[in-house]
Design a protein around this motif. Structure first.
Motif, mmCIF file in Angstrom:
data_model
loop_
_atom_site.group_PDB
_atom_site.id
_atom_site.type_symbol
_atom_site.label_atom_id
_atom_site.label_comp_id
_atom_site.label_asym_id
_atom_site.label_seq_id
_atom_site.Cartn_x
_atom_site.Cartn_y
_atom_site.Cartn_z
ATOM 1 N N PHE A 79 8.935 -26.561 60.484
ATOM 2 C CA PHE A 79 8.492 -26.068 61.796
ATOM 3 C C PHE A 79 7.096 -26.608 62.111
ATOM 4 O O PHE A 79 6.198 -26.577 61.269
ATOM 5 C CB PHE A 79 8.467 -24.545 61.771
ATOM 6 C CG PHE A 79 7.974 -23.883 63.028
ATOM 7 C CD1 PHE A 79 8.859 -23.558 64.053
ATOM 8 C CD2 PHE A 79 6.636 -23.570 63.189
ATOM 9 C CE1 PHE A 79 8.404 -22.931 65.214
ATOM 10 C CE2 PHE A 79 6.164 -22.944 64.339
ATOM 11 C CZ PHE A 79 7.063 -22.625 65.355
ATOM 12 N N VAL A 80 6.924 -27.120 63.328
ATOM 13 C CA VAL A 80 5.612 -27.569 63.813
ATOM 14 C C VAL A 80 5.400 -26.972 65.198
ATOM 15 O O VAL A 80 6.142 -27.281 66.137
ATOM 16 C CB VAL A 80 5.516 -29.105 63.888
ATOM 17 C CG1 VAL A 80 4.144 -29.523 64.417
ATOM 18 C CG2 VAL A 80 5.761 -29.733 62.520
ATOM 19 N N ASP A 81 4.397 -26.148 65.342
ATOM 20 C CA ASP A 81 4.170 -25.442 66.605
ATOM 21 C C ASP A 81 3.504 -26.348 67.642
ATOM 22 O O ASP A 81 3.054 -27.454 67.345
ATOM 23 C CB ASP A 81 3.305 -24.205 66.359
ATOM 24 C CG ASP A 81 3.589 -23.090 67.358
ATOM 25 O OD1 ASP A 81 4.306 -23.327 68.355
ATOM 26 O OD2 ASP A 81 3.089 -21.965 67.135
ATOM 27 N N TYR A 82 3.415 -25.853 68.869
ATOM 28 C CA TYR A 82 2.758 -26.572 69.943
ATOM 29 C C TYR A 82 1.261 -26.724 69.650
ATOM 30 O O TYR A 82 0.667 -25.914 68.936
ATOM 31 C CB TYR A 82 2.906 -25.824 71.275
ATOM 32 C CG TYR A 82 4.294 -25.320 71.570
ATOM 33 C CD1 TYR A 82 5.398 -26.171 71.515
ATOM 34 C CD2 TYR A 82 4.512 -23.991 71.913
ATOM 35 C CE1 TYR A 82 6.675 -25.699 71.793
ATOM 36 C CE2 TYR A 82 5.782 -23.516 72.198
ATOM 37 C CZ TYR A 82 6.862 -24.375 72.129
ATOM 38 O OH TYR A 82 8.121 -23.904 72.400
ATOM 39 N N GLN A 83 0.652 -27.745 70.238
ATOM 40 C CA GLN A 83 -0.802 -27.910 70.169
ATOM 41 C C GLN A 83 -1.381 -27.418 71.492
ATOM 42 O O GLN A 83 -1.193 -28.043 72.531
ATOM 43 C CB GLN A 83 -1.174 -29.381 69.970
ATOM 44 C CG GLN A 83 -2.684 -29.638 69.992
ATOM 45 C CD GLN A 83 -3.006 -31.110 70.176
ATOM 46 O OE1 GLN A 83 -2.377 -31.971 69.567
ATOM 47 N NE2 GLN A 83 -3.980 -31.408 71.022
ATOM 48 N N PRO A 84 -2.078 -26.286 71.485
ATOM 49 C CA PRO A 84 -2.629 -25.760 72.740
ATOM 50 C C PRO A 84 -3.853 -26.569 73.179
ATOM 51 O O PRO A 84 -4.449 -27.299 72.374
ATOM 52 C CB PRO A 84 -3.035 -24.330 72.367
ATOM 53 C CG PRO A 84 -3.350 -24.409 70.903
ATOM 54 C CD PRO A 84 -2.403 -25.430 70.332
ATOM 55 N N GLU A 91 -6.912 -33.554 73.989
ATOM 56 C CA GLU A 91 -7.318 -32.229 73.517
ATOM 57 C C GLU A 91 -7.357 -31.196 74.634
ATOM 58 O O GLU A 91 -7.424 -30.000 74.368
ATOM 59 C CB GLU A 91 -8.687 -32.322 72.837
ATOM 60 C CG GLU A 91 -8.712 -33.222 71.610
ATOM 61 C CD GLU A 91 -7.700 -32.796 70.553
ATOM 62 O OE1 GLU A 91 -7.616 -31.582 70.272
ATOM 63 O OE2 GLU A 91 -6.981 -33.664 70.027
ATOM 64 N N SER A 92 -7.309 -31.663 75.875
ATOM 65 C CA SER A 92 -7.281 -30.747 77.014
ATOM 66 C C SER A 92 -5.866 -30.505 77.521
ATOM 67 O O SER A 92 -5.679 -29.849 78.545
ATOM 68 C CB SER A 92 -8.147 -31.299 78.158
ATOM 69 O OG SER A 92 -9.499 -31.367 77.758
ATOM 70 N N CYS A 93 -4.874 -31.055 76.814
ATOM 71 C CA CYS A 93 -3.476 -30.912 77.202
ATOM 72 C C CYS A 93 -2.752 -29.908 76.309
ATOM 73 O O CYS A 93 -3.172 -29.656 75.181
ATOM 74 C CB CYS A 93 -2.751 -32.261 77.084
ATOM 75 S SG CYS A 93 -3.363 -33.561 78.167
ATOM 76 N N LEU A 94 -1.662 -29.370 76.820
ATOM 77 C CA LEU A 94 -0.692 -28.686 75.982
ATOM 78 C C LEU A 94 0.258 -29.764 75.477
ATOM 79 O O LEU A 94 0.887 -30.462 76.276
ATOM 80 C CB LEU A 94 0.074 -27.637 76.784
ATOM 81 C CG LEU A 94 1.294 -27.010 76.091
ATOM 82 C CD1 LEU A 94 0.869 -26.206 74.869
ATOM 83 C CD2 LEU A 94 2.087 -26.144 77.067
ATOM 84 N N VAL A 95 0.344 -29.937 74.156
ATOM 85 C CA VAL A 95 1.219 -30.955 73.562
ATOM 86 C C VAL A 95 2.334 -30.217 72.827
ATOM 87 O O VAL A 95 2.072 -29.396 71.938
ATOM 88 C CB VAL A 95 0.445 -31.876 72.604
ATOM 89 C CG1 VAL A 95 1.358 -33.001 72.107
ATOM 90 C CG2 VAL A 95 -0.782 -32.464 73.297
#
Length: 202
Positions: free
Chosen positions: A7-12, A60-64
């Motif tokens: 599992f790899v979560d979203y990058q906020p 870094e300013s995006c939701l990935v």
């Protein structure tokens, strides 16, 4: 079944980010993403980072995110889907309400991943969502056909934000062996996303 996969979560987006948000949505994590615990950190992620920088987007300013936060066996996203015939043979349920991708539907065991993505998009409320490839295009809009729809502004089905479809970075990477045209198109799509996000402020 689903919980046995890495599992790899979203990058906020980074804390304190102000201004219109861009969400970048791919397919599923690979081995590098599992090892480092972040989406898009392998070779395709490096290409994405270069393209974002060239397009004036701060990652870094995006939701990935990825449609599926689980790494499929052998990195085959088809693991999450099945035809009706196969589902019947295996005795598994299909999430037919989500629509078909090609001739297959998402397995019900993984339908929660689409719902989780929708919840994340509503929570972060991006101004624009970039679908990185065919599977995200389907998840975000219910449509198929990345070649015909790339570069177009589409209505999303998981949140109010509009969707721009473009190629997956791994496809761009493979096409770079032929020539630079696909990456140039990819960067132009990202630049369009940045422009549309900026316009949303007005």
């Amino acid at each position: 079944m689903a919980d046995e996969l890495p599992f790899v979560d979203y990058q906020p987006p980074k804390p304190g980010h102000h201004g219109p948000l861009i969400a970048l949505v791919g397919e599923a994590p690979g081995a590098d993403e599992v090892r480092l615990g972040r989406p898009f950190v392998g070779r395709a992620g490096q290409l994405l980072d270069r393209a974002l920088a060239a397009s004036g987007i701060d990652r870094e300013s995006c939701l990935v995110a990825n449609v599926f936060r689980l790494r499929p066996p052998d990195n085959k996203v088809a693991h999450f889907f099945a035809s009706r015939r196969r589902a019947t043979a295996e005795g598994v349920a299909l999430a037919e309400r989500l629509g078909k991708l090609g001739g297959a539907c998402c397995r019900e065991a993984y339908a929660g991943e689409i719902e989780a993505l929708g919840a994340a998009l509503k929570r972060f409320a991006p101004a624009i969502v970039v679908a990185l490839g065919r599977t995200p295009l389907w998840a975000l809009t219910g449509q198929d056909g990345i070649t015909a729809l790339r570069g177009k502004l589409l209505k999303g089905r998981l949140s109010p934000a509009p969707v721009i479809a473009t190629f997956h970075p791994s496809f761009v990477m493979r096409q770079n062996a032929i020539g630079p045209q696909t990456e140039a198109t990819f960067r132009a799509d990202l630049a369009l996303a940045r422009e549309l996000a900026a316009r949303s402020r007005t």
